[in-house]
Design an enzyme around this catalytic site. Structure first.
Site, PDB file in Angstrom:
ATOM      1  N   LYS A 203     -39.369   3.757  41.691  1.00  0.00           N
ATOM      2  CA  LYS A 203     -39.637   2.553  42.493  1.00  0.00           C
ATOM      3  C   LYS A 203     -39.906   1.414  41.537  1.00  0.00           C
ATOM      4  O   LYS A 203     -40.743   1.523  40.641  1.00  0.00           O
ATOM      5  CB  LYS A 203     -40.860   2.804  43.377  1.00  0.00           C
ATOM      6  CG  LYS A 203     -41.321   1.569  44.123  1.00  0.00           C
ATOM      7  CD  LYS A 203     -42.390   1.944  45.127  1.00  0.00           C
ATOM      8  CE  LYS A 203     -43.009   0.712  45.739  1.00  0.00           C
ATOM      9  NZ  LYS A 203     -43.924   1.037  46.830  1.00  0.00           N
TER      10      LYS A 203
HETATM   11  C1  5RP Z   1     -48.628  -0.498  45.304  1.00  0.00           C
HETATM   12  C2  5RP Z   1     -47.368   0.082  45.812  1.00  0.00           C
HETATM   13  C3  5RP Z   1     -46.909  -0.421  47.096  1.00  0.00           C
HETATM   14  O1  5RP Z   1     -46.567   0.682  47.894  1.00  0.00           O
HETATM   15  C4  5RP Z   1     -45.721  -1.275  46.847  1.00  0.00           C
HETATM   16  O2  5RP Z   1     -46.074  -2.375  46.115  1.00  0.00           O
HETATM   17  C5  5RP Z   1     -44.879  -1.599  48.098  1.00  0.00           C
HETATM   18  O3  5RP Z   1     -45.410  -2.541  48.808  1.00  0.00           O
HETATM   19  P1  5RP Z   1     -44.937  -4.058  48.795  1.00  0.00           P
HETATM   20  O4  5RP Z   1     -43.558  -4.061  49.406  1.00  0.00           O
HETATM   21  O5  5RP Z   1     -45.971  -4.713  49.648  1.00  0.00           O
HETATM   22  O6  5RP Z   1     -44.896  -4.549  47.384  1.00  0.00           O
HETATM   23  O7  5RP Z   1     -46.743   0.923  45.227  1.00  0.00           O
HETATM   24  O8  5RP Z   1     -49.393   0.502  44.817  1.00  0.00           O
END
Ligand code: 5RP
Length: 294
Positions: A203
């Site tokens: 991610k």
């Molecule tokens: C923080 C994360 C969140 O799940 C991630 O940032 C996704 O959320 P957003 O789309 O609000 O950024 O991993 O720990």
């Protein structure tokens, strides 16, 4: 009792038809074991090869983030639209009904908050993840953070070791500190390091220039975080550009649950991710839903 005479009739038993040996639809996953592939196939739609994950794990470092104050009211109604949910074990037990049958990307690392230094983390017990029927283990990895890079890579390594034993894939979450520039050069390096250390999915964030270099050089699927709330049009354009440039989906939070119409946003993002819908059409879908035209 079955009788033994018909064990091998030879008729209609497929003689002459080679057994099918299918490949696997996700990059970097062909050599994984059956359980891993089954879990990944619950997260990523095998038809589109993509996923729309709904992230609401922000509270573990940020407290009651806007839109997450009452997750029973704001998040539970969204779960049916998500391909996968991403949250902490606290939220799962406290708020998420166990009746949705959605795969869970469980927040597997825990640590310091925005009040101190972020990313000084440890990981949970794998038996707890198994009890919660986790389909993926999400662990924060802070590449380029001089103070916490080492501890988070150790956490990733331990998670991959134990996840592999249990057949549960690991999601390496690239935590990008404020001091670091989110450009393709950095994001590609961070994603690649996480994949090389065994993460099955990465991610990371989208970047406007050369994002394709990030996905191209990462040997496992990438899903993008949404980041801070943007106007809906911009968030949908970002999702479209990300998947057009090789991302296998989104793991989005604030741009969904802080939207004026979170369900409308879920539907619009899904159209982009799974059906390659153009952002203007997806925006129209969002507005129609918001204005009660669905
Ligand atoms: C923080 C994360 C969140 O799940 C991630 O940032 C996704 O959320 P957003 O789309 O609000 O950024 O991993 O720990």
């Amino acid at each position: 009792m079955p009788d033994g005479d018909n064990v091998q009739s030879g008729k209609g038993a497929g003689i002459g038809t080679p057994q099918k040996s299918d490949g696997y639809f996700l990059k970097g996953a062909s050599n994984l074991d059956w359980g891993m592939k089954d879990r990944l196939s619950r997260i990523f739609n095998p038809k589109s090869g993509r996923t729309v994950m709904l992230a609401f794990d922000h509270g573990y470092i940020m407290g009651p983030t806007t839109g997450l104050e009452r997750m029973d009211l704001s998040i539970v109604p969204l779960i049916e639209y998500a391909d996968c949910i991403m949250c902490t074990r606290g939220t799962l037990r406290q708020v998420v009904p166990p009746t949705f049958n959605k795969p869970v990307s469980l927040r597997f690392s825990a640590g310091t908050t925005i009040l101190t230094s972020l990313n000084d983390e440890c990981i949970m017990d794998i038996q707890e993840a198994s009890r919660l029927n986790a389909s993926m283990l999400a662990v924060m990895v802070a590449i380029g953070d001089a103070e916490h890079e080492a501890v988070t890579i150790r956490n990733l390594t331990k998670t991959v070791d134990i996840g592999t034993q249990y057949g549960i894939p690991t999601l390496g979450v690239n935590a990008v500190g404020k001091e670091l520039k989110r450009d393709a050069r950095y994001l590609a390096l961070a994603a690649r390091v996480v994949a090389e250390n065994g993460a099955n999915v990465v991610k990371t964030y989208y970047c406007d220039d050369d994002f394709e270099q990030v996905t191209n050089a990462c040997p496992v699927p990438i899903v993008i975080a949404g980041g801070k709330k943007l106007p809906e049009k911009e968030a949908l354009e970002m999702a479209y550009k990300a998947v057009s440039q090789g991302a296998r989906g989104v793991d989005m939070g604030r741009n969904i649950f802080q939207s004026d119409s979170p369900v409308g946003m879920m539907l619009a993002v899904k159209e982009i991710v799974h059906n390659n819908e153009k952002p203007d059409k997806a925006l129209q879908l969002y507005n129609d839903y918001k204005n009660g035209k669905h």
